[in-house]
Design a protein around this motif. Structure first.
Motif, mmCIF file in Angstrom:
data_model
loop_
_atom_site.group_PDB
_atom_site.id
_atom_site.type_symbol
_atom_site.label_atom_id
_atom_site.label_comp_id
_atom_site.label_asym_id
_atom_site.label_seq_id
_atom_site.Cartn_x
_atom_site.Cartn_y
_atom_site.Cartn_z
ATOM 1 N N TRP A 269 67.185 -81.333 12.318
ATOM 2 C CA TRP A 269 68.096 -80.504 13.102
ATOM 3 C C TRP A 269 69.141 -79.901 12.174
ATOM 4 O O TRP A 269 69.917 -80.618 11.553
ATOM 5 N N ASP B 257 61.778 -72.911 12.104
ATOM 6 C CA ASP B 257 62.255 -71.889 13.022
ATOM 7 C C ASP B 257 62.809 -70.731 12.180
ATOM 8 O O ASP B 257 63.049 -70.883 10.972
ATOM 9 N N THR C 160 61.354 -84.517 12.255
ATOM 10 C CA THR C 160 62.211 -83.456 12.778
ATOM 11 C C THR C 160 63.518 -83.353 12.004
ATOM 12 O O THR C 160 64.122 -84.363 11.644
ATOM 13 N N TYR D 26 53.465 -76.096 21.115
ATOM 14 C CA TYR D 26 53.412 -76.856 19.874
ATOM 15 C C TYR D 26 51.980 -77.329 19.608
ATOM 16 O O TYR D 26 51.475 -77.230 18.487
ATOM 17 N N THR E 199 58.300 -69.354 15.708
ATOM 18 C CA THR E 199 59.425 -68.653 16.319
ATOM 19 C C THR E 199 59.124 -68.185 17.730
ATOM 20 O O THR E 199 57.976 -67.855 18.063
ATOM 21 N N PHE F 154 59.301 -80.286 11.054
ATOM 22 C CA PHE F 154 59.753 -79.116 11.802
ATOM 23 C C PHE F 154 61.262 -79.029 11.697
ATOM 24 O O PHE F 154 61.980 -79.992 11.994
ATOM 25 N N ASN G 205 64.538 -78.032 20.951
ATOM 26 C CA ASN G 205 63.232 -77.574 20.486
ATOM 27 C C ASN G 205 62.547 -78.580 19.567
ATOM 28 O O ASN G 205 61.371 -78.407 19.225
ATOM 29 N N LEU G 206 63.280 -79.599 19.159
ATOM 30 C CA LEU G 206 62.692 -80.637 18.311
ATOM 31 C C LEU G 206 62.000 -81.726 19.124
ATOM 32 O O LEU G 206 61.162 -82.461 18.595
ATOM 33 N N LYS H 16 59.046 -72.230 22.851
ATOM 34 C CA LYS H 16 59.734 -73.498 22.611
ATOM 35 C C LYS H 16 60.874 -73.588 23.621
ATOM 36 O O LYS H 16 61.533 -72.594 23.876
ATOM 37 N N THR I 40 68.238 -70.540 11.553
ATOM 38 C CA THR I 40 67.732 -71.663 10.774
ATOM 39 C C THR I 40 67.534 -71.243 9.326
ATOM 40 O O THR I 40 68.098 -71.859 8.417
ATOM 41 N N GLU J 15 64.722 -76.942 12.755
ATOM 42 C CA GLU J 15 65.222 -76.118 13.877
ATOM 43 C C GLU J 15 66.728 -76.220 13.983
ATOM 44 O O GLU J 15 67.304 -77.262 13.686
ATOM 45 N N ASP J 16 67.366 -75.138 14.474
ATOM 46 C CA ASP J 16 68.802 -75.193 14.761
ATOM 47 C C ASP J 16 69.074 -75.636 16.196
ATOM 48 O O ASP J 16 70.207 -75.986 16.514
#
Length: 222
Positions: free
Chosen positions: A187, A14, A185, A151, A111, A167, A174-175, A145, A18, A169-170
């Motif tokens: 986070w 992301d 994933t 995806y 994004t 992947f 979205n994960l 997302k 992120t 992501e913050d």
């Protein structure tokens, strides 16, 4: 590379909050521009505009998706307006730059923003040229997302095998679709707005507070 990630060929990140920390408060500037856009569009004050904005964000994944659905907003016009912000709050983090550049395989930005904005941010962060491509909201056909179709669309377009992909992501929600496809994933739990919304058991493989430290750990591990 740490053994558990030795099979990874695709490193998908992301962008906002992120690849740079939320403390930069870049999204506060974007938020302000969104509020101004909505206030003008709907002829409401900024308080009401913010209520509308956040409602769309929660319900649709992005403010833009809600505005398109309910008001037929031109996405290019909206994104050009809200991303017209200075980027002087961002700075190079050599640690992040060096470790991302050292990752084996492909490096991709995924994004809900658009590519012109993402490329400006990457250049400012010292990451210009580090990523193979930016897969953005236009390529997602405006299905942001965490809508699962986006995806799968990205994986098909870029010939990505989810089982060989990470992947990062913050935003925890979205994960979830990434994990459902078979991705590993990560986070980045760094306190970003609504970052912990939608956390689901078993959907997060790694929870880290600092991207640079995690990347250093995995790239320096035997």
């Amino acid at each position: 590379m740490i053994g558990a990630l030795s099979h990874i060929r695709n490193w998908i990140f992301d962008l906002d909050n992120t690849l740079y920390p939320p403390g930069a408060e870049l999204f506060a500037l974007i938020d302000g521009r969104m509020g101004a856009y909505i206030a003008e569009l709907l002829s409401v004050d900024l308080v009401e505009a913010r209520r509308v904005q956040k409602g769309y964000f929660r319900a649709h994944g992005t403010t833009l998706a809600g505005l398109m659905a309910d008001h037929g907003v031109d996405p290019h016009h909206f994104l050009d307006f809200v991303h017209d912000i200075p980027l002087d709050r961002l700075s190079h983090d050599p640690h992040v730059v060096d470790t991302i550049a050292a990752l084996p395989g492909r490096r991709i930005v995924f994004t809900n923003g658009d590519a012109p904005y993402a490329l400006r941010v990457l250049d400012r962060l010292g990451l210009g040229g580090v990523f193979e491509t930016v897969y953005d909201i236009h390529q997602l056909d405006y299905r942001p997302k965490p809508q699962a179709k986006g995806y799968a669309r990205m994986c098909a377009a870029l010939a990505i095998d989810p089982a060989e992909s990470v992947f990062v992501e913050d935003m925890a929600r979205n994960l979830v679709p990434a994990k459902a496809l078979g991705m590993t994933t990560v986070w980045i739990n760094n306190g970003s707005e609504l970052g912990n919304e939608g956390v689901q058991a078993g959907m997060i493989d790694y929870e880290v507070a600092d991207l640079g430290e995690w990347l250093k750990h995995i790239t320096e591990s035997e």
